[in-house]
Write an enzyme that holds these catalytic residues in place. Structure first.
Site, PDB file in Angstrom:
ATOM      1  N   PRO A 184       0.549  -1.537   0.058  1.00 27.01           N
ATOM      2  CA  PRO A 184       0.499  -0.040  -0.089  1.00 27.01           C
ATOM      3  C   PRO A 184       0.844   1.543  -0.023  1.00 27.01           C
ATOM      4  O   PRO A 184       2.032   1.315   0.592  1.00 27.01           O
ATOM      5  CB  PRO A 184      -0.880   0.282   1.605  1.00 27.01           C
ATOM      6  N   ASN A 185       0.226   2.063  -1.157  1.00 25.67           N
ATOM      7  CA  ASN A 185       1.222   3.453  -0.936  1.00 25.67           C
ATOM      8  C   ASN A 185       1.996   3.613  -1.622  1.00 25.67           C
ATOM      9  O   ASN A 185       2.257   4.387  -1.582  1.00 25.67           O
ATOM     10  CB  ASN A 185       0.743   3.764   0.758  1.00 25.67           C
ATOM     11  N   ARG A 187       4.625  10.990  -2.314  1.00 25.30           N
ATOM     12  CA  ARG A 187       4.406  10.639  -0.989  1.00 25.30           C
ATOM     13  C   ARG A 187       5.669  10.612   0.120  1.00 25.30           C
ATOM     14  O   ARG A 187       7.196  10.190  -0.860  1.00 25.30           O
ATOM     15  CB  ARG A 187       4.146   9.032  -0.719  1.00 25.30           C
ATOM     16  N   TYR A 230      11.137   8.604   1.191  1.00 25.64           N
ATOM     17  CA  TYR A 230      10.974   7.627   0.066  1.00 25.64           C
ATOM     18  C   TYR A 230      12.196   8.043  -1.263  1.00 25.64           C
ATOM     19  O   TYR A 230      11.495   7.474  -1.901  1.00 25.64           O
ATOM     20  CB  TYR A 230       9.473   7.004  -0.103  1.00 25.64           C
ATOM     21  N   ASN A 239       7.964  -6.017  -1.226  1.00 22.29           N
ATOM     22  CA  ASN A 239       7.921  -4.662  -0.060  1.00 22.29           C
ATOM     23  C   ASN A 239       6.415  -5.231   0.352  1.00 22.29           C
ATOM     24  O   ASN A 239       5.349  -3.863  -0.593  1.00 22.29           O
ATOM     25  CB  ASN A 239       8.048  -3.149  -0.729  1.00 22.29           C
ATOM     26  N   ALA A 261       3.657  -0.530   4.758  1.00 21.85           N
ATOM     27  CA  ALA A 261       2.924  -1.034   6.130  1.00 21.85           C
ATOM     28  C   ALA A 261       2.406  -2.212   6.124  1.00 21.85           C
ATOM     29  O   ALA A 261       2.610  -2.560   7.421  1.00 21.85           O
ATOM     30  CB  ALA A 261       1.829  -0.039   6.319  1.00 21.85           C
ATOM     31  N   GLU A 284      12.993  -9.508   0.978  1.00 26.86           N
ATOM     32  CA  GLU A 284      12.184  -8.493   1.470  1.00 26.86           C
ATOM     33  C   GLU A 284      13.042  -7.324   1.007  1.00 26.86           C
ATOM     34  O   GLU A 284      14.079  -7.571   1.497  1.00 26.86           O
ATOM     35  CB  GLU A 284      11.958  -8.741   2.936  1.00 26.86           C
ATOM     36  N   HIS A 332      12.996  -3.038   1.167  1.00 25.42           N
ATOM     37  CA  HIS A 332      12.643  -1.298   1.081  1.00 25.42           C
ATOM     38  C   HIS A 332      13.255  -0.383   0.669  1.00 25.42           C
ATOM     39  O   HIS A 332      14.523  -0.255   0.826  1.00 25.42           O
ATOM     40  CB  HIS A 332      12.603  -1.056   2.844  1.00 25.42           C
ATOM     41  N   ARG A 383      13.569   3.715  12.052  1.00 24.04           N
ATOM     42  CA  ARG A 383      12.734   4.503  11.981  1.00 24.04           C
ATOM     43  C   ARG A 383      11.901   4.366  13.526  1.00 24.04           C
ATOM     44  O   ARG A 383      12.499   3.858  14.318  1.00 24.04           O
ATOM     45  CB  ARG A 383      11.691   4.514  10.731  1.00 24.04           C
TER      46      ARG A 383
HETATM   47  C1  DQA Z   1       8.202   1.157   2.991  1.00 25.90           C
HETATM   48  C2  DQA Z   1       8.919   0.997   3.736  1.00 25.90           C
HETATM   49  C3  DQA Z   1       7.567   0.524   5.768  1.00 25.90           C
HETATM   50  O1  DQA Z   1       7.739   0.606   7.278  1.00 25.90           O
HETATM   51  C4  DQA Z   1       6.020   2.078   5.204  1.00 25.90           C
HETATM   52  O2  DQA Z   1       5.272   1.743   5.967  1.00 25.90           O
HETATM   53  C5  DQA Z   1       5.769   1.940   3.886  1.00 25.90           C
HETATM   54  C6  DQA Z   1       7.558   1.368   2.759  1.00 25.90           C
HETATM   55  C7  DQA Z   1      10.061   1.041   2.399  1.00 25.90           C
HETATM   56  O3  DQA Z   1       9.571   0.879   1.262  1.00 25.90           O
HETATM   57  O4  DQA Z   1      10.530   2.426   2.727  1.00 25.90           O
HETATM   58  O5  DQA Z   1       4.956   2.429   3.368  1.00 25.90           O
HETATM   59  O6  DQA Z   1       8.028  -0.508   2.983  1.00 25.90           O
END
Ligand code: DQA
Length: 146
Positions: free
Chosen positions: A9-10, A17, A22, A73, A76, A97, A99, A106
């Site tokens: 998501p997002n 964003r 990011y 990825n 959240a 995984e 990110h 964080r």
């Molecule tokens: C994320 C890190 C997560 O904590 C966050 O909720 C994201 C993006 C990253 O790619 O840094 O949405 O996965």
């Protein structure tokens, strides 16, 4: 080797964003970068993004027999989703995984990764390059049966 890249998501809002966290690259640019990296490595990639946990679980389930490995990825859902962890364990494909940011640097609630429990490798904090490193790792590693 066929790799499914899954984004949670997002991530579709990349570029707009929280650019300080990011980066300014858009989601379309991330997809294009992933495709370029895959081509350079001779990998076939399919990139999928959803804001919905169940849709992500469905795609993981469907990967069984269709892909050799997963790069994920979960965004959240990394920090909340036992369903994604269980789906990754159920299909049993090699999973990595990734990110863009480094969640471990964080807020405390980002320090837990459920999906990570089913992943054999993790790349974080390197922006788009986290994805490249995951593809390079899988290319060197080979797929489920190699
Ligand atoms: C994320 C890190 C997560 O904590 C966050 O909720 C994201 C993006 C990253 O790619 O840094 O949405 O996965």
């Amino acid at each position: 080797m066929k790799i499914l890249v899954i984004n949670g998501p997002n991530l579709n809002l990349l570029g707009r964003r929280e650019p300080a966290v990011y980066g300014i690259g858009t989601y379309a640019e991330l997809v294009s970068y992933v495709n370029q990296c895959a081509e350079a490595l001779g990998l076939s990639v399919t990139v999928f993004q959803s804001n919905h946990e169940g849709a992500l679980v469905d795609r993981i389930q469907e990967a069984c027999g269709r892909f050799d490995a997963i790069v994920i990825n979960p965004a959240a859902y990394t920090h909340t989703s036992v369903a994604i962890l269980d789906a990754l364990r159920a299909v049993g494909l090699p999973a990595v995984e990734v990110h863009l940011s480094e969640p471990l640097e964080r807020e405390d609630f980002r320090h837990v990764s459920y999906a990570g429990l089913a992943c054999e490798k993790r790349f974080a904090g390197q922006g788009f390059d986290s994805y490249r490193l995951a593809l390079e790792y899988l290319s060197a590693r080979g797929g489920a049966d190699t």
